[in-house]
Design a protein around this motif. Structure first.
Motif, PDB file in Angstrom:
ATOM      1  N   THR A   1       0.807  -1.225   0.000  1.00 37.53           N
ATOM      2  CA  THR A   1       0.000   0.000   0.000  1.00 37.53           C
ATOM      3  C   THR A   1       0.837   1.271   0.000  1.00 37.53           C
ATOM      4  N   ILE A   2       2.137   1.158  -0.160  1.00 38.04           N
ATOM      5  CA  ILE A   2       2.967   2.360  -0.247  1.00 38.04           C
ATOM      6  C   ILE A   2       2.691   3.043  -1.583  1.00 38.04           C
ATOM      7  N   HIS A   3       2.388   4.327  -1.520  1.00 41.62           N
ATOM      8  CA  HIS A   3       2.089   5.100  -2.723  1.00 41.62           C
ATOM      9  C   HIS A   3       3.388   5.398  -3.474  1.00 41.62           C
ATOM     10  N   VAL A   4       3.442   4.981  -4.724  1.00 39.65           N
ATOM     11  CA  VAL A   4       4.618   5.220  -5.564  1.00 39.65           C
ATOM     12  C   VAL A   4       4.310   6.426  -6.446  1.00 39.65           C
ATOM     13  N   ARG A   5       5.119   7.480  -6.284  1.00 42.56           N
ATOM     14  CA  ARG A   5       4.879   8.725  -7.003  1.00 42.56           C
ATOM     15  C   ARG A   5       5.518   8.699  -8.386  1.00 42.56           C
ATOM     16  N   ASP A   6       5.114   9.659  -9.239  1.00 45.87           N
ATOM     17  CA  ASP A   6       5.554   9.697 -10.635  1.00 45.87           C
ATOM     18  C   ASP A   6       6.934  10.314 -10.824  1.00 45.87           C
ATOM     19  N   ASN A   7       7.343  11.183  -9.941  1.00 45.27           N
ATOM     20  CA  ASN A   7       8.643  11.839 -10.070  1.00 45.27           C
ATOM     21  C   ASN A   7       9.758  10.807  -9.901  1.00 45.27           C
ATOM     22  N   LEU A   8      10.772  10.865 -10.777  1.00 52.45           N
ATOM     23  CA  LEU A   8      11.816   9.841 -10.765  1.00 52.45           C
ATOM     24  C   LEU A   8      12.587   9.816  -9.450  1.00 52.45           C
ATOM     25  N   ASP A   9      12.903  10.977  -8.890  1.00 54.26           N
ATOM     26  CA  ASP A   9      13.637  11.012  -7.626  1.00 54.26           C
ATOM     27  C   ASP A   9      12.813  10.434  -6.481  1.00 54.26           C
ATOM     28  N   GLU A  10      11.530  10.766  -6.447  1.00 54.38           N
ATOM     29  CA  GLU A  10      10.653  10.237  -5.403  1.00 54.38           C
ATOM     30  C   GLU A  10      10.314   8.771  -5.654  1.00 54.38           C
ATOM     31  N   PHE A  11      10.260   8.379  -6.919  1.00 52.60           N
ATOM     32  CA  PHE A  11       9.955   7.002  -7.298  1.00 52.60           C
ATOM     33  C   PHE A  11      10.986   6.036  -6.710  1.00 52.60           C
ATOM     34  N   ILE A  12      12.254   6.385  -6.821  1.00 51.95           N
ATOM     35  CA  ILE A  12      13.314   5.521  -6.306  1.00 51.95           C
ATOM     36  C   ILE A  12      13.199   5.382  -4.788  1.00 51.95           C
ATOM     37  N   GLY A  13      12.933   6.471  -4.091  1.00 54.92           N
ATOM     38  CA  GLY A  13      12.768   6.421  -2.640  1.00 54.92           C
ATOM     39  C   GLY A  13      11.563   5.588  -2.225  1.00 54.92           C
TER      40      GLY A  13
END
Length: 80
Positions: free
Chosen positions: A38-50
């Motif tokens: 259920t962790i939300h994966v964001r679209d931004n590449l930097d946030e995506f990796i985190g």
């Protein structure tokens, strides 16, 4: 035996603890797996990796708890 507790109800019998430990560790594994999913994966590449990194941490703890549950179940089956 080290894996048993005495159940004091007037009757001298042993109550094994291993099935209950296996049950609770499987519940913990399920909870951790749901948390990882259920962790939300964001679209931004930097946030995506985190976000993927956080998801991997939760999933790895779920795998450890599931492995502990399997080992506890196997030991319980061997002892009974």
């Amino acid at each position: 035996m080290i894996w048993t507790l005495k159940y004091f109800s007037g009757i001298d019998q042993d109550m094994t603890v291993l099935p209950y430990l296996a049950f609770f560790s499987s519940l913990i594994a399920a909870g951790l797996g749901i948390r990882a999913a259920t962790i939300h994966v964001r679209d931004n590449l930097d946030e995506f990796i985190g976000d993927i990194h956080k998801q991997g941490k939760w999933a790895s703890w779920a795998a450890v708890a599931a492995g502990a549950s399997v080992v506890l179940q196997a030991v319980d089956r061997l002892l009974t």
